[in-house]
Design a protein around this motif. Sequence first.
Motif, PDB file in Angstrom:
ATOM      1  N   UNK A 118      -5.189  10.452   3.007  1.00  0.00           N
ATOM      2  CA  UNK A 118      -5.851  11.863   3.082  1.00  0.00           C
ATOM      3  C   UNK A 118      -5.121  13.048   2.361  1.00  0.00           C
ATOM      4  N   UNK A 119      -3.899  12.987   2.666  1.00  0.00           N
ATOM      5  CA  UNK A 119      -2.847  14.012   2.262  1.00  0.00           C
ATOM      6  C   UNK A 119      -2.796  14.248   0.717  1.00  0.00           C
ATOM      7  N   UNK A 120      -2.843  12.894   0.152  1.00  0.00           N
ATOM      8  CA  UNK A 120      -2.639  12.556  -1.091  1.00  0.00           C
ATOM      9  C   UNK A 120      -3.872  12.802  -2.039  1.00  0.00           C
ATOM     10  N   UNK A 121      -5.010  12.669  -1.447  1.00  0.00           N
ATOM     11  CA  UNK A 121      -6.117  12.324  -2.344  1.00  0.00           C
ATOM     12  C   UNK A 121      -7.383  13.385  -1.597  1.00  0.00           C
ATOM     13  N   UNK A 122      -7.171  14.375  -0.932  1.00  0.00           N
ATOM     14  CA  UNK A 122      -8.439  15.067  -0.337  1.00  0.00           C
ATOM     15  C   UNK A 122      -8.724  16.204  -1.394  1.00  0.00           C
TER      16      UNK A 122
ATOM     17  N   UNK B  10       1.014  -1.154   0.017  1.00  0.00           N
ATOM     18  CA  UNK B  10       0.148  -0.012  -0.034  1.00  0.00           C
ATOM     19  C   UNK B  10       1.005   1.121  -0.086  1.00  0.00           C
ATOM     20  N   UNK B  11       1.929   1.210   0.872  1.00  0.00           N
ATOM     21  CA  UNK B  11       2.807   2.370   1.083  1.00  0.00           C
ATOM     22  C   UNK B  11       3.565   2.604  -0.475  1.00  0.00           C
ATOM     23  N   UNK B  12       3.829   1.459  -1.018  1.00  0.00           N
ATOM     24  CA  UNK B  12       4.636   1.441  -2.280  1.00  0.00           C
ATOM     25  C   UNK B  12       3.719   2.275  -3.474  1.00  0.00           C
ATOM     26  N   UNK B  13       2.452   1.693  -3.360  1.00  0.00           N
ATOM     27  CA  UNK B  13       1.497   2.339  -4.405  1.00  0.00           C
ATOM     28  C   UNK B  13       1.368   3.636  -4.128  1.00  0.00           C
ATOM     29  N   UNK B  14       1.209   4.153  -2.784  1.00  0.00           N
ATOM     30  CA  UNK B  14       0.814   5.415  -2.448  1.00  0.00           C
ATOM     31  C   UNK B  14       2.002   6.361  -2.817  1.00  0.00           C
ATOM     32  N   UNK B  15       3.081   5.662  -2.602  1.00  0.00           N
ATOM     33  CA  UNK B  15       4.457   6.809  -2.875  1.00  0.00           C
ATOM     34  C   UNK B  15       4.346   6.872  -4.674  1.00  0.00           C
TER      35      UNK B  15
END
Length: 352
Positions: A223-227, A164-169
């Motif tokens: 939240x910070x990435x997609x708000x 999940x963290x890799x995808x979000x990065x």
Amino acid sequence: MIYLMLIVCFFGSILLTPLVKKLAFKLGAMDKPEQRKVHQKIMPRMGGLAIYISFIIGALIINPDKAYHYPILVGSVIIIITGMLDDMYNLSAKIKFGAQTIAAVVVVIWGGVQVEFINLPFGGQIQFGFLDVPITILWIVGITNAINLIDGLDGLAAGVSSIALFTMTGMAMIMGNGYVIAISSIALASTLGFLFFNFYPAKIFMGDTGALFLGYIIAVMSLLGFKNVTLISFVIPVIILGVPISDTFFAIIRRLINKQPLSAPDKSHLHHCLLNIGFTHRQTVIIIYAMATFFGLVAVIFSQAKVWGAILLIAIMLLIIELFVEKIGLVGKNYKPILKFINDLRYTTEKK
């Protein structure tokens, strides 16, 4: 700078984990075998402390100029203390929920991290108004617990969180969000270092210390990435976290059907079901890793799709999830509405 920090966090976690293991023995943070657990011997837990120390070193050194940076770190301290106390003393669900809520309030009120509106794909907005604070707090607490619920096999929560963290990065790179890139990648490097000791057969468990922290940081970064984006884009973090969210969702459905309390533990989670149908411990973990990777790929494709393509992709994904859930009996052995419909349709066709 960021690449050096990733190396420091990765090897820092590897070096710290054996020390944390010794500390867990001294503090009595041990995980004893019981009916709903898979492991057969007493294991040290609280390994998430190694992840956190490595993470916090990187986060403090990088020290990005963002108003919400220190509120996020303060919230993480609350989460870590809660996790450590739970690993040592088995806190009640109410106390853990209360502490998680306080950590979320710190991020939302002091840090100003809030989802205020969503842009609709065909024009207009959905304004949350006075609901923006409770919705954001609910998201943080919900995802924090979702990661904790899948922490049932060696390396499972750490691996799924890493994916999940890799995808979000990667998604943050596409969107040009430097803060999410930095914090998510630091958390990823710290977690991968811990996996050296946590993958099957595990030498130490991350415990609630690790599971709650990873759930918390993933929730806040999403939240910070997609708000305050479009309705379609708002679905992206939900897809990325597809494994823990779907497992939590169907656990709630299962308990409602069986008239059990929502907080009641059971042995019918995703990993339990895969073990019950004959997969080994290692195979089950790898299958769930593959599922998490699938959700990650869907999220990336989804982010680049047009509106109708995104809607079609979601429909197909939901159908696949439902069929998989029915096949492994995640809700219950008798819960198979679509499979029964297909079998009835096949029977009717063959009869004609």
